[in-house]
Design a protein around this motif. Sequence first.
Motif, PDB file in Angstrom:
ATOM      1  N   UNK A 107       0.824  -1.210   0.000  1.00 32.17           N
ATOM      2  CA  UNK A 107       0.000   0.000   0.000  1.00 32.17           C
ATOM      3  C   UNK A 107       0.860   1.263   0.000  1.00 32.17           C
ATOM      4  N   UNK A 108       2.050   1.189   0.582  1.00 30.25           N
ATOM      5  CA  UNK A 108       2.937   2.347   0.628  1.00 30.25           C
ATOM      6  C   UNK A 108       3.337   2.798  -0.782  1.00 30.25           C
ATOM      7  N   UNK A 109       3.519   1.858  -1.677  1.00 27.61           N
ATOM      8  CA  UNK A 109       3.972   2.188  -3.026  1.00 27.61           C
ATOM      9  C   UNK A 109       2.894   2.901  -3.846  1.00 27.61           C
ATOM     10  N   UNK A 110       1.645   2.860  -3.385  1.00 29.85           N
ATOM     11  CA  UNK A 110       0.541   3.510  -4.100  1.00 29.85           C
ATOM     12  C   UNK A 110       0.392   4.985  -3.719  1.00 29.85           C
ATOM     13  N   UNK A 111       1.050   5.418  -2.675  1.00 34.45           N
ATOM     14  CA  UNK A 111       0.908   6.789  -2.192  1.00 34.45           C
ATOM     15  C   UNK A 111       1.754   7.718  -3.051  1.00 34.45           C
ATOM     16  N   UNK A 112       1.151   8.765  -3.534  1.00 29.05           N
ATOM     17  CA  UNK A 112       1.858   9.740  -4.362  1.00 29.05           C
ATOM     18  C   UNK A 112       1.841  11.093  -3.675  1.00 29.05           C
TER      19      UNK A 112
ATOM     20  N   UNK B 151       2.993  12.208   3.319  1.00 26.85           N
ATOM     21  CA  UNK B 151       1.639  11.922   2.857  1.00 26.85           C
ATOM     22  C   UNK B 151       1.235  10.569   3.415  1.00 26.85           C
ATOM     23  N   UNK B 152      -0.010  10.466   3.903  1.00 28.24           N
ATOM     24  CA  UNK B 152      -0.486   9.189   4.427  1.00 28.24           C
ATOM     25  C   UNK B 152      -1.676   8.688   3.621  1.00 28.24           C
ATOM     26  N   UNK B 153      -1.860   7.383   3.673  1.00 24.93           N
ATOM     27  CA  UNK B 153      -3.040   6.698   3.160  1.00 24.93           C
ATOM     28  C   UNK B 153      -3.136   5.426   4.000  1.00 24.93           C
ATOM     29  N   UNK B 154      -4.190   4.645   3.819  1.00 25.49           N
ATOM     30  CA  UNK B 154      -4.301   3.416   4.602  1.00 25.49           C
ATOM     31  C   UNK B 154      -3.024   2.594   4.485  1.00 25.49           C
ATOM     32  N   UNK B 155      -2.486   2.207   5.621  1.00 23.29           N
ATOM     33  CA  UNK B 155      -1.328   1.316   5.754  1.00 23.29           C
ATOM     34  C   UNK B 155       0.005   1.897   5.313  1.00 23.29           C
ATOM     35  N   UNK B 156       0.103   3.208   5.143  1.00 18.45           N
ATOM     36  CA  UNK B 156       1.392   3.751   4.740  1.00 18.45           C
ATOM     37  C   UNK B 156       1.577   5.225   5.038  1.00 18.45           C
ATOM     38  N   UNK B 157       2.829   5.569   5.305  1.00 14.94           N
ATOM     39  CA  UNK B 157       3.253   6.954   5.509  1.00 14.94           C
ATOM     40  C   UNK B 157       4.432   7.177   4.570  1.00 14.94           C
TER      41      UNK B 157
END
Length: 148
Positions: free
Chosen positions: A29-34, A42-48
Motif C-alpha cells: 500500500x505504501x507504493x501507491x501513495x503519491x 503523505x499518508x493513506x491506509x497502511x502507509x506513511x
Amino acid sequence: MASIIAELLDGREISKYLTGIADVENEWDLYKIRAGAGEWVVTADNGIAINETQSERCLIKYELWDGPPPPLYSWDRTWSGSVRLTSGRVFAINCHPDGASFGAEFDLGRRGSVWQVRIHRKCLGHEEFMPDLISFTLLKLQFWLAPL
C-alpha cells in the motif's frame, strides 16, 4: 499529561532511498501513495510516505503514547496527521536500485485502528559542519490512538 507506553530506536541506518513507513502486513500500500509537489509527508491506509531524499542517511525512532505528546520545538520540521493501520505493526521501507530493505518492526499493539501520528525531523550539524555536509537525519515518529 501524556506518557510514552513503548519506544524503539531502529539501529539500522537507512540510506537516501527511504520510501516511508508501512504496515507490515500491507507493505505494498505504501507504493501507491503519491506525494504532490513540495509535500514532505503523505499518508493513506497502511502507509506513511516520507520525502527524505535530501539526506544520505537516516535513523528512525518510534514512540507509542497514551495521548498527544508534548510538542518538540527544537526539531527542524514537524508534520501531524493520521493513518489507518491494518496490523498495527510498522517498519521502514528503503527502496534502492538493488532492491528493498526493511527496518525493525514496531508494534503499536492494536489491529485495525486509526492512529494520530506526529513526525519530527532533525538534520544533524556540528559547529562549522553544516547539516548538508554531515547529511544525517533523525526522524521521530510519535503514535497515539485517534479519538473515536
